[in-house]
Write a protein that holds these residues in place. Structure first.
Motif, PDB file in Angstrom:
ATOM      1  N   ASP A   1     -33.410  20.873   0.242  1.00 53.76           N
ATOM      2  CA  ASP A   1     -32.886  22.392   0.788  1.00 53.76           C
ATOM      3  C   ASP A   1     -31.626  22.589   0.373  1.00 53.76           C
ATOM      4  O   ASP A   1     -30.491  23.395   0.895  1.00 53.76           O
ATOM      5  CB  ASP A   1     -32.108  22.182   2.417  1.00 53.76           C
ATOM      6  CG  ASP A   1     -31.723  20.300   2.511  1.00 53.76           C
ATOM      7  OD1 ASP A   1     -32.049  19.897   1.764  1.00 53.76           O
ATOM      8  OD2 ASP A   1     -31.366  20.289   3.671  1.00 53.76           O
ATOM      9  N   LYS A   2     -30.846  21.691  -0.008  1.00 50.21           N
ATOM     10  CA  LYS A   2     -29.726  21.894  -1.433  1.00 50.21           C
ATOM     11  C   LYS A   2     -30.200  21.444  -2.895  1.00 50.21           C
ATOM     12  O   LYS A   2     -31.246  20.802  -3.006  1.00 50.21           O
ATOM     13  CB  LYS A   2     -29.161  20.675  -0.457  1.00 50.21           C
ATOM     14  CG  LYS A   2     -28.444  21.137   0.562  1.00 50.21           C
ATOM     15  CD  LYS A   2     -27.548  22.184   0.479  1.00 50.21           C
ATOM     16  CE  LYS A   2     -26.819  22.817   2.155  1.00 50.21           C
ATOM     17  NZ  LYS A   2     -26.051  23.851   1.838  1.00 50.21           N
TER      18      LYS A   2
ATOM     19  N   PHE B   1     -28.221  30.843   3.836  1.00 49.54           N
ATOM     20  CA  PHE B   1     -27.974  30.178   3.470  1.00 49.54           C
ATOM     21  C   PHE B   1     -26.886  29.435   3.323  1.00 49.54           C
ATOM     22  O   PHE B   1     -26.034  30.183   4.019  1.00 49.54           O
ATOM     23  CB  PHE B   1     -28.556  30.413   1.787  1.00 49.54           C
ATOM     24  CG  PHE B   1     -27.983  31.070   1.749  1.00 49.54           C
ATOM     25  CD1 PHE B   1     -26.635  32.012   1.324  1.00 49.54           C
ATOM     26  CD2 PHE B   1     -28.625  32.849   1.214  1.00 49.54           C
ATOM     27  CE1 PHE B   1     -25.978  32.494   0.646  1.00 49.54           C
ATOM     28  CE2 PHE B   1     -27.890  33.804   0.514  1.00 49.54           C
ATOM     29  CZ  PHE B   1     -26.466  33.826   0.855  1.00 49.54           C
TER      30      PHE B   1
ATOM     31  N   SER C   1     -24.525  26.358   6.323  1.00 56.70           N
ATOM     32  CA  SER C   1     -26.553  26.434   6.342  1.00 56.70           C
ATOM     33  C   SER C   1     -26.809  26.467   8.284  1.00 56.70           C
ATOM     34  O   SER C   1     -26.547  26.065   8.783  1.00 56.70           O
ATOM     35  CB  SER C   1     -27.305  25.362   5.976  1.00 56.70           C
ATOM     36  OG  SER C   1     -26.501  25.396   4.244  1.00 56.70           O
ATOM     37  N   TRP C   2     -28.342  27.364   7.995  1.00 55.45           N
ATOM     38  CA  TRP C   2     -28.864  26.774   8.926  1.00 55.45           C
ATOM     39  C   TRP C   2     -28.851  28.329  10.005  1.00 55.45           C
ATOM     40  O   TRP C   2     -27.505  28.491  10.309  1.00 55.45           O
ATOM     41  CB  TRP C   2     -30.043  25.574   9.385  1.00 55.45           C
ATOM     42  CG  TRP C   2     -30.310  25.235   8.519  1.00 55.45           C
ATOM     43  CD1 TRP C   2     -29.677  24.010   7.633  1.00 55.45           C
ATOM     44  CD2 TRP C   2     -31.222  24.733   9.088  1.00 55.45           C
ATOM     45  NE1 TRP C   2     -30.825  23.678   7.186  1.00 55.45           N
ATOM     46  CE2 TRP C   2     -31.736  23.737   7.114  1.00 55.45           C
ATOM     47  CE3 TRP C   2     -32.765  25.739   9.166  1.00 55.45           C
ATOM     48  CZ2 TRP C   2     -32.830  23.641   7.148  1.00 55.45           C
ATOM     49  CZ3 TRP C   2     -33.839  25.314   8.475  1.00 55.45           C
ATOM     50  CH2 TRP C   2     -34.005  24.912   7.080  1.00 55.45           C
TER      51      TRP C   2
ATOM     52  N   GLU D   1     -35.912  31.368   4.501  1.00 56.41           N
ATOM     53  CA  GLU D   1     -35.611  30.017   4.182  1.00 56.41           C
ATOM     54  C   GLU D   1     -34.421  29.382   5.300  1.00 56.41           C
ATOM     55  O   GLU D   1     -33.659  30.475   5.389  1.00 56.41           O
ATOM     56  CB  GLU D   1     -34.608  30.099   3.309  1.00 56.41           C
ATOM     57  CG  GLU D   1     -34.875  28.121   1.756  1.00 56.41           C
ATOM     58  CD  GLU D   1     -36.217  27.487   2.291  1.00 56.41           C
ATOM     59  OE1 GLU D   1     -36.165  26.298   1.943  1.00 56.41           O
ATOM     60  OE2 GLU D   1     -36.973  27.766   2.111  1.00 56.41           O
ATOM     61  N   TYR D   2     -33.867  28.162   5.577  1.00 55.32           N
ATOM     62  CA  TYR D   2     -32.649  28.237   6.502  1.00 55.32           C
ATOM     63  C   TYR D   2     -32.718  28.562   7.386  1.00 55.32           C
ATOM     64  O   TYR D   2     -32.139  29.298   8.422  1.00 55.32           O
ATOM     65  CB  TYR D   2     -31.615  28.345   5.475  1.00 55.32           C
ATOM     66  CG  TYR D   2     -30.878  27.288   4.494  1.00 55.32           C
ATOM     67  CD1 TYR D   2     -31.392  26.110   4.732  1.00 55.32           C
ATOM     68  CD2 TYR D   2     -30.571  27.800   3.147  1.00 55.32           C
ATOM     69  CE1 TYR D   2     -30.848  24.924   3.705  1.00 55.32           C
ATOM     70  CE2 TYR D   2     -30.597  26.829   2.256  1.00 55.32           C
ATOM     71  CZ  TYR D   2     -30.864  25.954   2.749  1.00 55.32           C
ATOM     72  OH  TYR D   2     -30.170  25.116   1.062  1.00 55.32           O
ATOM     73  N   CYS D   3     -33.924  28.593   7.680  1.00 58.86           N
ATOM     74  CA  CYS D   3     -34.284  29.938   9.185  1.00 58.86           C
ATOM     75  C   CYS D   3     -35.117  28.766   9.831  1.00 58.86           C
ATOM     76  O   CYS D   3     -36.341  29.089  10.039  1.00 58.86           O
ATOM     77  CB  CYS D   3     -34.043  30.970   9.756  1.00 58.86           C
ATOM     78  SG  CYS D   3     -34.028  32.181  10.675  1.00 58.86           S
ATOM     79  N   GLN D   4     -34.811  28.335  11.809  1.00 57.67           N
ATOM     80  CA  GLN D   4     -35.985  27.536  12.474  1.00 57.67           C
ATOM     81  C   GLN D   4     -36.131  28.785  13.284  1.00 57.67           C
ATOM     82  O   GLN D   4     -35.712  28.293  14.352  1.00 57.67           O
ATOM     83  CB  GLN D   4     -35.274  26.081  12.840  1.00 57.67           C
ATOM     84  CG  GLN D   4     -35.563  24.963  13.574  1.00 57.67           C
ATOM     85  CD  GLN D   4     -35.241  23.978  13.833  1.00 57.67           C
ATOM     86  OE1 GLN D   4     -35.343  23.109  12.853  1.00 57.67           O
ATOM     87  NE2 GLN D   4     -34.914  23.365  15.025  1.00 57.67           N
TER      88      GLN D   4
ATOM     89  N   GLU E   1     -24.300  29.930  -1.453  1.00 61.83           N
ATOM     90  CA  GLU E   1     -25.072  28.044  -2.819  1.00 61.83           C
ATOM     91  C   GLU E   1     -25.615  29.287  -3.274  1.00 61.83           C
ATOM     92  O   GLU E   1     -26.077  29.963  -3.220  1.00 61.83           O
ATOM     93  CB  GLU E   1     -26.293  27.994  -1.024  1.00 61.83           C
ATOM     94  CG  GLU E   1     -26.915  26.756  -2.170  1.00 61.83           C
ATOM     95  CD  GLU E   1     -27.717  26.520  -0.803  1.00 61.83           C
ATOM     96  OE1 GLU E   1     -28.979  25.815  -1.305  1.00 61.83           O
ATOM     97  OE2 GLU E   1     -27.507  26.484   0.338  1.00 61.83           O
TER      98      GLU E   1
END
Length: 324
Positions: free
Chosen positions: A21-22, A294, A302-303, A259-262, A215
């Motif tokens: 994630d990073k 992101f 983030s998220w 990405e970064y989305c739950q 990022e």
């Protein structure tokens, strides 16, 4: 010394492990080449104001009272829920607190508060238990007596847009104008300075010393078309740290990229997923930055669930950060 030597030995022999994630690496660090030198800053008079904002533009606080249970809400205010308080809460649940109800949600600190009529809905910040520093007036910030321009650029000499000394001071001023619990404005000089040092230590690390507004892996390689930013998300192996470009995009065609989305986190707990979609034509491999969650800003927020909480806490509305 022996312990440090042992740790260095372990680190040297350890295989690189890249977090998904990073860009952080456990073990040997990836050392990025230094960025191109920036133009010499234009000298600024030492007596120049640290702010670009006019203090007179700020109205009264939206918080008439931090709690609805201490004798109800003051006149011209009503008891409402704090969506940034850590629990899902509706205004109708909090309304009875102003009339003497003592059970949930009235017994949970910070969950219900008194919103003053005619003001922006910005909920109170969590209390520190430290007394307000009153030596600088209603609009005091730590830029008035501790954080100087020279100090800022000595710790972040290569700071670049959107980061600047005036920008940081404006942000602190704007935040404090909307909160009774002031950022770097509680307690004596040591307490205020210690809080500032902790904040700068964290944000300088997260933002690559105030050089990364977005990022790197997600959006260092980007295009601006029609005033809109499009990012080319990248994996560490395809990213050129010398040119900050991506050799192979994580986005395939016009497929979804979230990405970064739950997905399991949804309103009213988080921003909605499913908006990130690859572009076609000359933008193949790119996706609109406004659709992604992101890392951004000084703390690299983030998220989707963190964007939601930050949006409510800072602007009073989830739509501010969720929509753009």
């Amino acid at each position: 010394t022996e312990m440090i030597g042992n740790l260095e030995s372990i680190t040297t022999d350890e295989e690189r492990i890249v977090r998904g994630d990073k860009t952080d690496v456990v073990g040997l660090p990836i050392v990025a080449p230094p960025p191109a030198p920036l133009p010499a800053p234009i000298p600024v008079p030492s007596n120049a104001s640290p702010y670009t904002l006019d203090k007179s533009q700020f109205g009264p606080l939206s918080v008439a009272a931090d709690s609805c249970t201490d004798g109800g809400c003051p006149s011209k205010s009503k008891c409402v829920g704090n969506s940034a308080g850590g629990q899902l809460i509706k205004d109708k649940d909090c309304a009875p607190c102003a009339s003497g109800q003592t059970w949930w949600p009235c017994d949970v600190e910070g969950l219900c508060w008194c919103w003053a009529d005619g003001t922006d809905r910005i909920a109170p910040a969590p209390g520190s238990g430290i007394k307000l520093y009153k030596g600088g007036g209603d609009y005091y910030t730590i830029c008035d007596d501790v954080l100087t321009r020279d100090m800022f650029y000595s710790i972040a000499p290569d700071a670049r847009d959107p980061y600047s000394y005036e920008g940081l001071c404006d942000a602190i001023l704007s935040y404090n104008a909307h909160h009774s619990e002031k950022a770097f404005g509680m307690g004596d000089k040591f307490q205020r300075t210690a809080e500032l040092a902790a904040f700068l230590g964290n944000t300088l690390h997260e933002s690559d010393e105030f050089r990364a507004g977005r990022e790197y892996l997600m959006c260092a390689d980007h295009k601006v078309v029609g005033g809109k930013v499009y990012c080319k998300p990248c994996d560490p192996g395809s990213f050129d740290w010398g040119t900050f470009t991506c050799g192979h995009s994580l986005v395939t065609g016009t497929s979804d990229f979230n990405e970064y989305c739950q997905p399991s986190s949804k309103p009213p707990e988080a921003c909605e997923c499913g908006r990130g979609q690859g572009e076609g034509g000359s933008l193949e491999g790119y996706v609109a930055a406004s659709d992604l969650f992101f890392g951004r800003g000084a703390i690299q927020l983030s998220w989707n669930y963190n964007y939601y909480g930050a949006s409510v806490a800072l602007t009073g509305s989830a739509n501010t950060f969720c929509d753009d």
